[in-house]
Design a protein around this motif. Structure first.
Motif, PDB file in Angstrom:
ATOM      1  N   MET A   1      15.265  -9.041  12.791  1.00 31.42           N
ATOM      2  CA  MET A   1      14.088  -9.751  12.312  1.00 31.42           C
ATOM      3  C   MET A   1      13.593  -9.086  11.027  1.00 31.42           C
ATOM      4  N   VAL A   2      13.283  -9.884  10.025  1.00 29.43           N
ATOM      5  CA  VAL A   2      12.752  -9.359   8.764  1.00 29.43           C
ATOM      6  C   VAL A   2      11.447 -10.094   8.463  1.00 29.43           C
ATOM      7  N   GLN A   3      10.385  -9.329   8.216  1.00 31.29           N
ATOM      8  CA  GLN A   3       9.088  -9.958   7.963  1.00 31.29           C
ATOM      9  C   GLN A   3       8.275  -9.141   6.978  1.00 31.29           C
ATOM     10  N   LEU A   4       7.719  -9.830   5.989  1.00 26.60           N
ATOM     11  CA  LEU A   4       6.803  -9.217   5.031  1.00 26.60           C
ATOM     12  C   LEU A   4       5.510  -8.835   5.756  1.00 26.60           C
ATOM     13  N   PRO A   5       4.956  -7.648   5.494  1.00 31.33           N
ATOM     14  CA  PRO A   5       3.677  -7.289   6.135  1.00 31.33           C
ATOM     15  C   PRO A   5       2.507  -8.017   5.473  1.00 31.33           C
TER      16      PRO A   5
ATOM     17  N   GLY B   1       0.790  -1.220   0.000  1.00 33.10           N
ATOM     18  CA  GLY B   1       0.000   0.000   0.000  1.00 33.10           C
ATOM     19  C   GLY B   1       0.821   1.267   0.000  1.00 33.10           C
ATOM     20  N   LEU B   2       2.107   1.155  -0.368  1.00 30.15           N
ATOM     21  CA  LEU B   2       2.983   2.317  -0.394  1.00 30.15           C
ATOM     22  C   LEU B   2       3.157   2.875  -1.796  1.00 30.15           C
ATOM     23  N   LEU B   3       2.526   2.237  -2.777  1.00 31.72           N
ATOM     24  CA  LEU B   3       2.638   2.685  -4.158  1.00 31.72           C
ATOM     25  C   LEU B   3       1.339   2.368  -4.869  1.00 31.72           C
ATOM     26  N   ASP B   4       0.768   3.376  -5.502  1.00 38.84           N
ATOM     27  CA  ASP B   4      -0.479   3.180  -6.242  1.00 38.84           C
ATOM     28  C   ASP B   4      -0.127   2.742  -7.651  1.00 38.84           C
TER      29      ASP B   4
END
Length: 668
Positions: free
Chosen positions: A451-455, A159-162
């Protein structure tokens, strides 16, 4: 062999050394071929080496038959891992805990892009990586659907790029699809490749997996890490009971593949449990301390070991004691006499045993237990335990398959010391962070986690969504926050109790630390960073048929190369990351010549984000002699003379310096 080996009178084989070094740098380029004599030998796959260095030849692209692991899309995934990222990691103070002081990181974003961004600052810095990737069971797993657009794909997904049309697919990766394994391999290959770069030479990676991809993962790791760097395939008993509705043979275990980066890795010993320590006593008050008894016989027969077939005099009865014919003594007659002289034989209470036993002293054996490949749930927990742990902190069934903390603690115990960096780039509910914080609390360690995690959005019907969690990343962050509070509360209670019991408690004595200082010793915080587009505008090439209006619009959009919405802190962290410094690096704010300057890593790097650079500032920075100085190009306001003088100032300082110690001046 009856003849001694001949001394090689030739000088060192330089090319052989270089081949060894090449294999260490690029394990995947060493393959097997049949030479002109029909012998199977190791050789360098030069076409593959060119590809790993970014040059994809026609021969590499079209060939098919060779020894090694191949699958559709492998070349594309190799290309995508080499594409340099233009993204950044933006700080998020409001979601962090102890943002300015913590060295722990939680990075929200697509782990492929994040791993690229960590290459500069964490290259060769991570001691242990643990990942629990998707098991490819036929259920959905997330991956970028377009190799060449991974950042935009992610930004659109988050949701950071339309951006219409681009998305991260959620695939039913069923066996009916012809690419069941291919999709999974294309997802894993570039991530493992980049992860290897982050490991220290004595580093190690642990990967949880089940039967569906075990064989492919083993081959993949052989290629990425080198077959010779395989350490173990651990079997973890994940269940304590068989499901009655299982249609086949019930799976009671998963696997944990272990690969080292190089032979420099040395596994640690596990601490002895109370049960193991209780075996050691001192029944005869031996001055050497605690001991346990062991068999004094072996599993060899008197035919196999005739020198171990002899009588021993019983100390009470004086009779000769013979071993069984199929279980002779452990030691020769001469060594047995040494054992007797050193009082190492135990004949039981009141010398009532028919045969002696061997005394093994705790002080003489290694300080710990050698780990094995069999990890029962009684020692490291099971799936249900992982569920209960997250349920206790967050609520029941918030996360579907959390690993038990005891499992990660055991991995940490045999792989990492108190001050090491731990990475998990499929962090899920953050059981790894939980284990790190728990261990630090228990042994006053200073382990750092990333820690790395996809939202990944939580299913609307799930318990997590009902509890207010929008994404898997939100679950992980909240778990760490609640655990930190829990540890803080316990530390505070323990410190206050110790303070009350201290005889100097009621006196004002400087040597008695405050409760607050005791509690603050541990790093109980984490810094949240989020993957996003760069704060600096990147010129996008226009099509050949671009109109005059399109060209004008593009040029106007780049009159200012910094995003108008970018904050100073976001710019600071992007420069920090791309200058090769860890986002957790301590920084200090200085006032030099009336300007704000950020001093990084004790003055190694100076960053100034002021819109106006002055001669006084340059002189003040030069006087501090940093290793690097970075400022905004727009700060010179078009004053080319001042910029040239700045370059000259640092060049003059560098004239008397070695190449390694010269000051680097850059603008962005």
């Amino acid at each position: 062999m009856t003849e001694p080996r001949k001394l090689d009178g030739r000088s060192q084989d330089v090319t052989a050394l270089k081949r060894i070094e090449l294999k260490q740098l690029f394990p995947g380029v060493v393959t097997e071929i049949v030479n002109d004599n029909g012998e199977l030998v190791q050789a360098v796959d030069f076409e593959r080496l060119k590809a790993e260095l970014g040059s994809f030849t026609e021969l590499f692209e079209r060939r098919r038959e060779r020894y090694g692991m191949e699958w559709p899309g492998k070349s594309d995934s190799l290309k995508v891992l080499q594409e340099r990222s233009l993204a950044t990691l933006k700080p998020c103070r409001e979601e962090s805990v102890n943002f300015d002081t913590t060295e722990n990181l939680f990075i929200e974003g697509d782990n492929l892009e994040v791993l690229k961004l960590l290459q500069k600052s964490y290259h060769g810095q991570v001691k242990m990586i643990y990942i629990d990737p998707p098991y490819n069971t036929g259920n959905e797993f997330i991956y970028p659907d377009n190799f060449s657009e991974s950042l935009d794909t992610y930004l659109s997904y988050a949701g950071l790029l339309d951006d219409q049309g681009r998305r991260i697919e959620s695939n039913k990766n069923s066996r009916d699809g012809g690419r069941f394994h291919t999709k999974w391999l294309n997802m894993m290959y570039p991530r493992l490749y980049l992860a290897r770069n982050l490991l220290r030479d004595d580093g190690v990676i642990f990967i949880s997996i089940d039967d569906n991809e075990l064989s492919n993962l083993r081959k993949l790791c052989d290629e990425v890490f080198g077959e010779e760097n395989f350490v173990a395939n651990i079997i973890w008993q994940k269940k304590y009971a068989v499901s009655n509705d299982d249609p086949g043979i019930a799976a009671m275990h998963d696997y944990i593949l272990v690969y080292q980066k190089t032979v420099a890795f040395a596994r640690l010993l596990l601490p002895r449990t109370k049960k193991q320590l209780n075996r050691y006593q001192n029944l005869d008050n031996d001055p050497r301390g605690l001991w346990s008894s062991d068999n004094y016989v072996s599993n060899k027969s008197n035919v196999e070991r005739p020198t171990l077939w002899y009588p021993i005099k019983h100390p009470r009865t004086g009779e000769d004691v013979w071993p069984e014919k199929d279980a002779v003594w452990r030691y020769s007659k001469e060594n047995n006499e040494i054992m007797v002289a050193e009082n190492r034989l135990y004949w039981g209470p009141d010398q009532s045993y028919a045969k002696p036993r061997l005394k093994r002293f705790l002080s003489e054996i290694q300080d710990g237990v050698v780990p094995s490949t069999w990890w029962p749930f009684t020692e490291v927990g099971h799936n249900d335990e992982g569920q209960k742990e997250t349920g206790k902190l967050l609520g029941k069934k918030i996360f579907s398959t959390p690993k038990p903390v005891r499992l990660i603690k055991k991995i940490l115990a045999i792989s990492a010391s108190k001050n090491d960096i731990i990475l998990d780039f499929f962090s899920g509910s953050c059981a790894t962070a939980h284990a790190v914080l728990d261990l630090n609390s228990a042994d006053s360690g200073n382990r750092k986690f990333i820690m790395v995690q996809l939202p990944e959005p939580c299913d609307e019907k799930s318990e997590a969504a009902k509890a207010g969690y929008k994404t898997i990343a939100d679950i992980g962050k909240e778990r760490i926050r609640r655990l930190i509070k829990q540890i803080k509360d316990k530390n505070l209670q323990d410190a206050e109790k110790d303070k009350r019991e201290n005889p100097l408690f009621h006196q004002e004595v400087d040597s008695v630390p405050s409760v607050a200082s005791v509690v603050q010793k541990q790093d109980l915080g984490f810094k949240v960073l989020k993957l996003d587009k760069s704060n600096f505008k990147v010129w996008q090439p226009l099509p050949a048929d671009a109109s005059e209006a399109q060209i004008k619009e593009a040029l106007q959009g780049h009159l200012f190369h910094i995003d108008e919405t970018a904050t100073s802190e976001s710019i600071l962290y992007e420069i920090l990351l791309k200058a090769g410094y860890m986002p957790s690096t301590r920084m200090e704010v200085l006032a030099l010549a009336g300007k704000t300057v950020y001093s990084i890593a004790g003055g190694a790097l100076f960053i100034c984000l002021e819109d106006e650079i002055t001669r006084g500032l340059i002189d003040a920075v030069a006087e501090r002699l940093p290793q690097q100085f970075i400022c905004l190009d727009r700060g010179f306001k078009g004053n080319d003379q001042l910029k040239a003088n700045t370059v000259q100032t640092f060049s003059a300082l560098n004239e008397s310096k070695d190449k390694e110690t010269r000051i680097i001046f850059r603008t962005v």
